[in-house]
Design an enzyme around this catalytic site. Structure first.
Site, PDB file in Angstrom:
ATOM      1  N   ASP A   1       0.580  -1.003  -0.311  1.00 27.15           N
ATOM      2  CA  ASP A   1       0.011   0.077  -0.261  1.00 27.15           C
ATOM      3  C   ASP A   1       0.841   1.116  -0.046  1.00 27.15           C
ATOM      4  OD1 ASP A   1      -2.709   1.834   0.528  1.00 27.15           O
ATOM      5  OD2 ASP A   1      -3.543  -0.130   1.131  1.00 27.15           O
TER       6      ASP A   1
ATOM      7  N   HIS B   1     -12.683  -1.181  -8.914  1.00 26.55           N
ATOM      8  CA  HIS B   1     -13.968  -0.396  -8.484  1.00 26.55           C
ATOM      9  C   HIS B   1     -13.869   1.271  -8.506  1.00 26.55           C
ATOM     10  CE1 HIS B   1     -16.097  -0.652  -3.926  1.00 26.55           C
ATOM     11  NE2 HIS B   1     -14.454  -0.325  -4.233  1.00 26.55           N
TER      12      HIS B   1
END
Ligand SMILES: C[S@@+](CC[C@H](N)C(=O)[O-])C[C@H]1O[C@@H](n2cnc3c(N)ncnc32)[C@H](O)[C@@H]1O
Length: 393
Positions: free
Chosen positions: A258, A301
């Site tokens: 991340d 998404h």
């Protein structure tokens, strides 16, 4: 059919399904069918003017949830009924304000009224005491100024869909050049922390089977591979940690990637899981080349197609043909009659970061353009995320 015939038909449909003795939360298919029929019944019974007013004034409910959270009202009644008077003296808030917030909570089923200005807990109350649910209410309320600016953004850009992460309603509303996540990581680190708590449990969905309960990940990871699982943009690593708890015998390296701010903020993580700072817009590092699984949960998404191509392209270059897979955990929106929950999520992704919830045909096209192929769509028991299994074309 006349309106009253439609209503009678829907009531009959509900009655016939409701006589089944299933535990509704464990039978997601029936629950979703019933929910659709019940929503159809409510729509048929609602006058057009009521329908519009309920949407245009509905945002106030979200605000009431936040005030109830700020005052700790759900925690106060979770194990003991309380009067508005008691709640006012504990919190210091005006009693009439408490009554107004609580009568809204009663109307939406988040609490029950058990006497004159006395309130007690429902299953919703208990859910509202979970940290990830509280964080979700706060995080989504924080973004409502972006929603408000979205029609103006679309007017100015000629009603086009965003193509990059930095030309979305978010940048227009917040007057920034940073993408959504970098903005929170760099400019509003407190909000980023709240977001990560939200992602740790999402809305704590009751009885939602985790993806590894219905996708054969144990079998996939039984193939020897130095790097077994790379959780790309895995936040606090809660997905990998859950997987390892479910399958403690998993062999091979497990890695969570991340942004540096997020990786450095991880407080608790199983020591078997490696932490790696990495920007998914850049090439994947040597250390993960040839991994068996690259996992993308709630990532694609968030983004327009072009950005997804960059993320997928970087993973593709690190894959070994015939061995590596990408597992995408995102909604698979039915081509016809998608549930409202998925559509709400689609529009939220659009205004927050230019993203979209995608249907099977949209997934197939997106994946194909990245030089990959969908090997299988794995459908979840309900309307939560599915798994889109992807290989090199
Ligand atoms: C919606 S969250 C999903 C987190 C996690 N995969 C899950 O399912 O809970 C999106 C994640 O993408 C990360 N992210 C955003 N931009 C990124 C970038 N350029 N490189 C790597 N990670 C990024 C965010 O920090 C955040 O943790």
């Amino acid at each position: 059919m006349s309106s009253s015939q439609v209503i009678r038909h829907l009531i009959e449909e509900l009655q016939s399904s409701a006589t089944q003795e299933d535990d509704l939360y464990s039978d997601e298919k029936t629950r979703i069918e019933l929910l659709g029929a019940a929503q159809g019944l409510v729509a048929a019974l609602t006058r057009p003017d009521e329908a519009v007013a309920s949407i245009t004034h509905g945002a106030g409910r979200h605000m009431c949830l936040q005030v109830a959270n700020d005052l700790g009202l759900f925690d106060l009644i979770v194990s003991k009924s309380r009067s508005a008077h008691e709640m006012a003296s504990v919190t210091g808030a005006n009693e009439k304000l408490i009554v107004r917030i609580m009568r809204m909570m009663v109307a939406i089923g988040f609490v029950e009224q058990s006497g004159d200005r006395v309130y007690s807990a429902t299953p919703m109350t208990r859910l509202m005491t979970l940290p990830s649910v509280k964080a979700g209410v706060e995080h989504t309320l924080e973004g409502l100024d972006i929603l408000q600016s979205t029609p103006e953004y679309l007017k100015k850009n000629g009603y086009h869909l965003p193509r990059t992460m930095t030309d979305t309603p978010f940048q227009f509303a917040r007057k920034t050049e940073l993408d959504n996540h970098k903005y929170y990581a760099e400019v509003r680190p407190e909000t980023m922390k709240t977001f990560q708590v939200f992602m740790d449990g999402l809305y704590g969905g009751p009885a939602r089977a985790p993806w590894w309960a219905w996708y054969p990940i144990e079998e996939v990871l039984s193939v020897d591979s130095e790097v077994a699982f790379v959780d790309v943009a895995g936040g606090n690593g809660h997905q990998t940690a859950g997987l390892l708890r479910a399958f403690p015998g998993t062999k091979g390296r497990l890695i969570v990637q991340d942004l540096p701010e997020v990786i450095q903020g991880i407080k608790v993580l199983d020591p078997r899981i490696e932490r790696m700072s990495y920007d998914f817009l850049t090439p994947q590092p040597e250390a993960v080349k040839g991994a068996r699984v690259f996992f993308l949960s709630n990532i694609l998404h968030d983004h327009p197609d072009d950005v997804c191509h960059t993320i997928l392209g970087n993973i593709r270059a690190a894959m070994t043909p015939g061995n590596s897979k990408i597992l995408i955990s995102d909604m698979i929106v039915p081509e016809i009659g998608p549930p409202l929950r998925q559509l709400d999520s689609d529009i939220t992704m659009f205004f927050l970061s230019g993203g979209a919830e995608r249907s099977p045909s949209e997934w197939t096209e997106l994946i194909k353009t990245a030089g990959l192929k969908v090997s299988k769509f794995w459908y979840p028991p309900g309307d939560q995320n599915g798994i889109i299994e992807v290989e090199i074309a």
